[in-house]
Structure formats: structure tokens, C-alpha cells
Design a protein around this motif. Structure first.
Motif, mmCIF file in Angstrom:
data_model
loop_
_atom_site.group_PDB
_atom_site.id
_atom_site.type_symbol
_atom_site.label_atom_id
_atom_site.label_comp_id
_atom_site.label_asym_id
_atom_site.label_seq_id
_atom_site.Cartn_x
_atom_site.Cartn_y
_atom_site.Cartn_z
ATOM 1 N N GLY A 62 11.129 -14.832 18.373
ATOM 2 C CA GLY A 62 12.040 -13.880 18.992
ATOM 3 C C GLY A 62 12.459 -14.283 20.388
ATOM 4 O O GLY A 62 12.749 -13.427 21.230
ATOM 5 N N GLY A 63 12.504 -15.576 20.648
ATOM 6 C CA GLY A 63 12.976 -16.050 21.943
ATOM 7 C C GLY A 63 11.899 -16.253 22.990
ATOM 8 O O GLY A 63 12.191 -16.694 24.098
ATOM 9 N N PHE A 64 10.638 -15.949 22.673
ATOM 10 C CA PHE A 64 9.564 -16.096 23.649
ATOM 11 C C PHE A 64 8.532 -17.100 23.145
ATOM 12 O O PHE A 64 8.226 -17.152 21.964
ATOM 13 C CB PHE A 64 8.876 -14.749 23.897
ATOM 14 C CG PHE A 64 9.783 -13.729 24.516
ATOM 15 C CD1 PHE A 64 10.005 -13.706 25.883
ATOM 16 C CD2 PHE A 64 10.439 -12.805 23.715
ATOM 17 C CE1 PHE A 64 10.849 -12.775 26.450
ATOM 18 C CE2 PHE A 64 11.297 -11.866 24.276
ATOM 19 C CZ PHE A 64 11.499 -11.842 25.642
ATOM 20 N N CYS A 65 8.025 -17.905 24.072
ATOM 21 C CA CYS A 65 7.025 -18.904 23.714
ATOM 22 C C CYS A 65 5.696 -18.204 23.465
ATOM 23 O O CYS A 65 5.073 -17.673 24.383
ATOM 24 C CB CYS A 65 6.882 -19.945 24.821
ATOM 25 S SG CYS A 65 5.846 -21.337 24.363
ATOM 26 N N ARG A 66 5.258 -18.195 22.200
ATOM 27 C CA ARG A 66 4.033 -17.505 21.815
ATOM 28 C C ARG A 66 2.859 -18.442 21.616
ATOM 29 O O ARG A 66 1.723 -18.004 21.578
ATOM 30 C CB ARG A 66 4.275 -16.729 20.501
ATOM 31 C CG ARG A 66 5.351 -15.676 20.585
ATOM 32 C CD ARG A 66 5.003 -14.622 21.606
ATOM 33 N NE ARG A 66 5.929 -13.512 21.565
ATOM 34 C CZ ARG A 66 5.976 -12.551 22.490
ATOM 35 N NH1 ARG A 66 5.153 -12.600 23.521
ATOM 36 N NH2 ARG A 66 6.847 -11.569 22.397
ATOM 37 N N ASN A 67 3.141 -19.720 21.485
ATOM 38 C CA ASN A 67 2.087 -20.650 21.121
ATOM 39 C C ASN A 67 2.421 -22.031 21.662
ATOM 40 O O ASN A 67 3.580 -22.441 21.624
ATOM 41 C CB ASN A 67 1.962 -20.693 19.590
ATOM 42 C CG ASN A 67 0.553 -21.011 19.144
ATOM 43 O OD1 ASN A 67 -0.076 -21.885 19.722
ATOM 44 N ND2 ASN A 67 0.076 -20.323 18.126
#
Length: 216
Positions: A62-67
Motif C-alpha cells: 500500500g505504498g509503505f515499506c513494510r519489510n
């Protein structure tokens, strides 16, 4: 580390050394291969990997760096800036960003396959041309005016030539000549052409967003 005042107004400016913005539709879930390296004003690495070791994988949801390489906690410096840039590049790229107290360089190579030639070129540029340019640009960043790119290139090239000689630097100039210069030119002219490519169009992050140069 160099203080913010050494970087002009401390705005999030960025420059393309190689590559450009892309316009491919981005999926909600995206995995990006990239190297993120932070330099100080002397061209010394403060944080990040050597390009020879290969890129890291950054997973966006969703546009955000999660990992980042399997780690939930994202170690990226200037995280929000890098997120915006990563999502807007669709070709192998090398980008320099002027951020408070540091200079960040992002190499990205995930959407269009990065060839062996691309990787070698970006790696040599990263290790030889970029640090050399940073060493002469950082002390005078506040004097930089985009409309005066040609004169800036001449001045930067003058100061770059005064630094210690480096055979790998000459290798990069030969690579640049082979890739982008279609006529015989002396080395100094090739350096100025390369600098002009980098310096003729600097972007400021907020302006880029308002002008829809960056989509997110």
C-alpha cells in the motif's frame, strides 16, 4: 557528519545520476531491489552496502515499506523520502539526495531487469564518480542555482580534477563515453557532459509532489 547548514537550505533535493522517473502502474504489493548508501560531505560512506554485494529487497504494501530483507523493522535512513523515490523509479537508476546532515544515494533495479552492464556501470559510478563529485559539491551546495548548470559543471569539473588521481575514475569516464558520447571528445569534455546530465534538473521533493513529478 556535515551539519545541515552545509547543504543549502536543508531541503530534500535530489538528482538523477542515471535513470529517470517511470510511469508504469504500481501494484498495491511491490518488492524493490535497491542499494541505499549514505555519504557525508567528504564522500565517505556512513551507512549502507557496497554495490558489489548485490541489492537488498524492500517490500512495499500500500505504498509503505513494510519489510526489508525479511526484517519488519525498516533500517532505511530518511525513510519517507526513500519510500517516495523508490515508488517512482521504473528503470535502473542511481539517485543522489541532499538530506539534512547526510547525502543519500539510492540505486534501484527492480521493475525493468537490470543487465550485467547496467550493474557494472552503476557500481563503478557509485564507487568513483559519485564520491568525487560529493567532495567538491557539498561545501558549495548553497551556491547552486539550477539555471546556471553549465557554469556549475565547469567549476565542479575544475575542482574534481584537483583531487588525487584514481584509475577507476578514468575507467568510469571511458564507460560513460562508450555509453552516451557519440563523438570523439577529450576526457574533460566528457566529464562536463556527465555533470551537465546530473545537474541541469535538480528536484526539490515538495515541488515534485505538487507538480505531479512524483505520484505519491
Amino acid at each position: 557528519m556535515v551539519e545541515t547548514s552545509s547543504y543549502g537550505q536543508g531541503t530534500l533535493r535530489y538528482f538523477f545520476f542515471h535513470g529517470n522517473h517511470g510511469d508504469v502502474p504500481l501494484p498495491r504489493h511491490l518488492t524493490v531491489e535497491a542499494n541505499v548508501v549514505v555519504f557525508n560531505g567528504k564522500g565517505e560512506i556512513l551507512f549502507g552496502q557496497n554495490f558489489d554485494k548485490g541489492p537488498s529487497c524492500y517490500e512495499f504494501q500500500g505504498g509503505f515499506c513494510r519489510n526489508a530483507d525479511g526484517q519488519v523493522e525498516d533500517p532505511l535512513p530518511a525513510k519517507s523520502f526513500v519510500e517516495k523515490i523508490m515508488k517512482n523509479i521504473s528503470v535502473p537508476s542511481l539517485i543522489l539526495a541532499e538530506v539534512p546532515k547526510a547525502i543519500l544515494v539510492l540505486g534501484r533495479s527492480d521493475i525493468r531487469p537490470c543487465t550485467a552492464g547496467d550493474r557494472e556501470y552503476l557500481s563503478v559510478m557509485m564507487k568513483t564518480f559519485v564520491p568525487r563529485m560529493l567532495r567538491v559539491m557539498a561545501p558549495t551546495a548553497s551556491e547552486y542555482l539550477p539555471g546556471d548548470a553549465h557554469n556549475v559543471c565547469v567549476g565542479v569539473a575544475d575542482r574534481m580534477e584537483m583531487l588525487e588521481d584514481d584509475p577507476d575514475y578514468h575507467t568510469f569516464i571511458a564507460m560513460y563515453r562508450g555509453r552516451y558520447v557519440q563523438k570523439p571528445l577529450p576526457r574533460r569534455a566528457v566529464v562536463e557532459l556527465c555533470l551537465l546530465h546530473v545537474l541541469k534538473m535538480p528536484f526539490e521533493l515538495n515541488t515534485s509532489i505538487k507538480s505531479s513529478l512524483i505520484r505519491y
